[in-house]
Design a protein around this motif. Structure first.
Motif: not given
Length: 747
Positions: A451-457, A675-679, A696-701
């Motif tokens: 596994x190596x999870x991350x947003x498509x971007x 995490x990225x999925x719940x975000x 997609x980066x809403x909660x990180x911004x």
């Protein structure tokens, strides 16, 4: 009329027994005139407030475990022997209220008031409603209730239910409770079933011809094919790399220059098999996994279409496809088909005990067999199917944690076990592995993965390669190197991450869809193959160490984790089915129904449409327009407070908490468990309710609820727009004032 309610699981087959849940009598107009009880004065005069902040902790101690939608108790009062309560559906269930005469979670919450108050310790016996008499519904669709519970003898009471203005909603003349033991409740739950994807017609041939794509851009994926001179290991990377670049570019520029902000239409040829005899290109099929991840992360921005490999034309039905709102379709002979997940009937394909074929003293190879799911399957093969010779292959071989204990257990069960270090992404290593086993190999279970999870971007060629290696490459090498050995079975451990759980794992989704396509490809060649696209197992593995959080979040989405015993039961059912690609999955339909807006298209047949009740209580408007109109009438501080409540409520629902108070306003989302999925899920929820297109980066911004609420206010109303300027505006006027690009077509 007499009424009885029975049930049985569809997967248990027609010979299974039925369980009686309830029986009763219905009468027309049995309730008589609307009752005269009066709950307009609220709180009730002379009633004493009861503490409720620890209500669900107390109820849990008494044996009642309530999910977020069922935690509706807001306040309790007592006056003599009468108990009064205020209950309300949480915001995420408001849209569901009108689909019921009286929402079951709301009705259930009326009884929670009995489990709190002075003298309640939490040690009380667990009791459940047993007998209801004289039940009448006077108005339907309530979201909140005022309740009076009055004793009617031993273990019995009456209920009077009113809406927020005190108008009657329902009455219960008598309700009796009976104690229940843990043993009586054992076995209740979602055990999981075996599912498969079926393709249903959406439009008949020739309905729409010559309609171009309006407001969208078509990207045709080049076909590679599997044949002479084509190496699928290279081909799949070539195809996926091109699609990834196109999708990332599209999302980065938000489709600038496209009229109406239409979607990117990704068109494949032979990317899916829609039925017997319909081939699949294993190099192109993984595109569907990758794009499904991009779709889940960016709702409404991308559409997947597969056309006839022989030369079908998408343009002929483009208008129908885009108008349908379906995120993925296939076109065969001019007919538009949509995929749906359905449960496979028990015994389908012919029931045969044990693994297919004659294993005898033959050897079974399990990749990824030195731990995790592979180890569980190895035990199952020995204990249940009588396999006596096993080769367990893993990247670390005998150095894998716990492998010594596993081997000792298997040998204690009478098996002969060999542990081999093998990187299955290396063809030479797999060739050596197969050659070392020799002609005695009778079955393969490919459970290796990475596994190596991350947003498509954030995906690139290296991240694709890392995940494709263990799953896709290893599967293809095993296919090539064993195809002439006459195997009895060839099982591929795929994942629902390739379909309904793809968000945040585009590379993993692509790799798993490759396995599904390979199983179809092998069947077309007359070779045994079973690809099992499992949902989450309720066991820690190398890919899911944080199983408690993962299981809780999946359960909140309506896809709870599979108990190992259920997962292995479905392993056997999959082998017996004779089908190439299956989805062993636990589906919690009531939870799916509680979040219809988040329902994946593949799951739509799991939640059939229901007729709405005729009588309605008064409910405030719903949807982005109503929200904006309500917020526009508030002052700046109240508007920000309302948006903060909105953010915290949806954040709590995503994390599976009971209420907004579980998400502190100033605490970082990542510190709260995101995490990225719940975000992504929170972004999608807020995008749907506000009508805004959010990154997609809403909660990180905007890393806290307070910062995110401020961002939503600025997005919706601008920095300096006074509340008074919009307070008298109608919804239509507000749409004219606000930037139209923020809203989807439905808004």
């Amino acid at each position: 009329r007499s009424v009885r309610v029975h049930s049985r699981r569809e997967s248990e087959g027609v010979g299974a027994g039925w369980v009686l849940h309830a029986d009763g009598v219905l009468g027309a107009g049995a309730g008589g005139p609307v009752p005269a009880f009066d709950l307009t004065a609220w709180p009730p005069p002379g009633a004493v407030a009861v503490r409720t902040d620890d209500a669900y902790e107390l109820l849990h101690q008494q044996g009642y475990v309530y999910g977020p939608v069922f935690r509706g108790l807001k306040a309790v009062w007592r006056r003599g022997d009468d108990v009064f309560a205020e209950v309300e559906l949480p915001e995420q269930a408001h849209g569901d209220a009108e689909r019921f005469g009286l929402h079951p979670a709301l009705l259930d919450a009326t009884m929670h008031a009995l489990g709190v108050g002075e003298g309640v310790t939490g040690d009380e016996p667990t009791e459940l409603p047993f007998s209801w008499t004289d039940v009448s519904l006077h108005a339907a669709g309530a979201r909140s209730l005022r309740v009076r519970l009055s004793p009617q003898g031993v273990n019995s009471l009456s209920l009077s239910l009113a809406d927020q203005d005190g108008a009657p909603v329902a009455t219960v003349g008598g309700l009796m409770f009976r104690p229940v033991s843990v043993e009586q409740l054992s076995g209740v739950g979602v055990g999981g079933g075996l599912h498969e994807v079926v393709w249903r017609p959406l439009v008949s041939a020739g309905v729409v011809e010559g309609v171009g794509v309006s407001g969208g851009v078509v990207f045709e994926v080049p076909s590679v094919g599997v044949g002479v001179g084509v190496d699928p290991v290279v081909g799949v990377r070539s195809v996926l790399g091109g699609v990834l670049d196109r999708v990332k570019g599209w999302l980065a520029d938000e489709g600038e220059g496209v009229e109406g902000g239409g979607p990117l239409v990704v068109v494949t040829r032979g990317g899916v098999s829609v039925g017997v005899g319909d081939g699949v290109d294993v190099c192109v099929a993984p595109v569907w996994g990758l794009v499904r991840a991009a779709q889940a992360e960016n709702p409404g921005r991308i559409v997947l279409v597969d056309v006839d490999a022989s030369g079908g034309v998408f343009g002929d039905v483009a208008g129908v496809v885009l108008a349908s709102g379906e995120p993925e379709v296939a076109v065969r002979g001019g007919v538009v088909l949509v995929p749906r997940l359905v449960e496979v009937p028990a015994g389908a394909g012919g029931a045969v005990d044990g693994v297919p074929g004659v294993v005898g003293d033959g050897v079974v190879l399990v990749t990824g067999g030195t731990g995790g799911l592979g180890g569980l399957v190895a035990r199952h093969l020995v204990e249940v199917h009588g396999v006596r010779r096993l080769v367990l292959a893993g990247r670390r071989g005998s150095d894998a944690p716990g492998v010594g204990v596993l081997v000792g257990e298997l040998e204690g069960l009478g098996a002969e076990v060999s542990v081999v270090a093998c990187d299955v992404s290396d063809r030479g290593a797999v060739a050596g592995l197969v050659e070392g086993v020799g002609a005695g190999l009778v079955g393969v279970v490919h459970a290796a993965g990475a596994g190596d999870n991350g947003l498509v971007g954030s995906m690139d060629g290296a991240r694709l390669d890392r995940v494709l290696g263990a799953k896709a490459d290893g599967a293809w090498y095993l296919h090539e190197l064993t195809r002439d050995l006459g195997l009895a079975f060839f099982v591929l451990f795929s994942s629902a991450g390739g379909s309904v759980l793809a968000a945040g794992q585009a590379n993993y989704a692509a790799a798993n869809v490759f396995l599904d396509a390979l199983a179809v490809h092998r069947h077309a060649e007359g070779l045994p193959a079973t690809s099992l696209a499992y949902g989450l197992w309720d066991v820690a593995t190398g890919l899911t160490e944080a199983i408690d959080d993962d299981a809780r979040l999946m359960a909140a989405r309506g896809l709870p984790a599979l108990a190992p015993a259920d997962a292995l039961r479905l392993f056997d059912a999959g082998l017996r089915s004779g089908r190439a690609a299956l989805v062993p999955l636990a589906v919690d339909v009531p939870t799916l129904k509680a979040h219809p807006g988040a329902l994946h298209a593949l799951l739509r047949d799991m939640v059939p449409a229901e007729a709405a009740p005729v009588v309605r209580t008064r409910t405030k408007g719903a949807g982005p327009a109503a929200l904006i109109a309500r917020l526009a009438g508030l002052g700046t501080e109240d508007r920000e407070r309302a948006l903060l409540d909105l953010v915290r409520g949806h954040a709590a629902a995503v994390l599976g908490h009971a209420g907004a108070e579980a998400v502190p306003a100033e605490r970082g989302f990542l510190d709260s468990g995101f995490d990225s999925l719940t975000a992504l899920e929170l972004r999608n929820r807020l995008g749907e309710v506000t009508g805004c297109r959010l990154a997609p980066t809403l909660i990180f911004d905007y890393p806290s609820a307070t910062e995110l609420a401020t961002h939503l206010r600025q997005t919706l109303f601008g920095e300096d727009t006074p509340a008074d300027d919009l307070s008298a505006a109608t919804a239509d006027e507000l749409f004219d004032l606000l930037d139209g690009d923020m809203f989807g077509s439905e808004a």
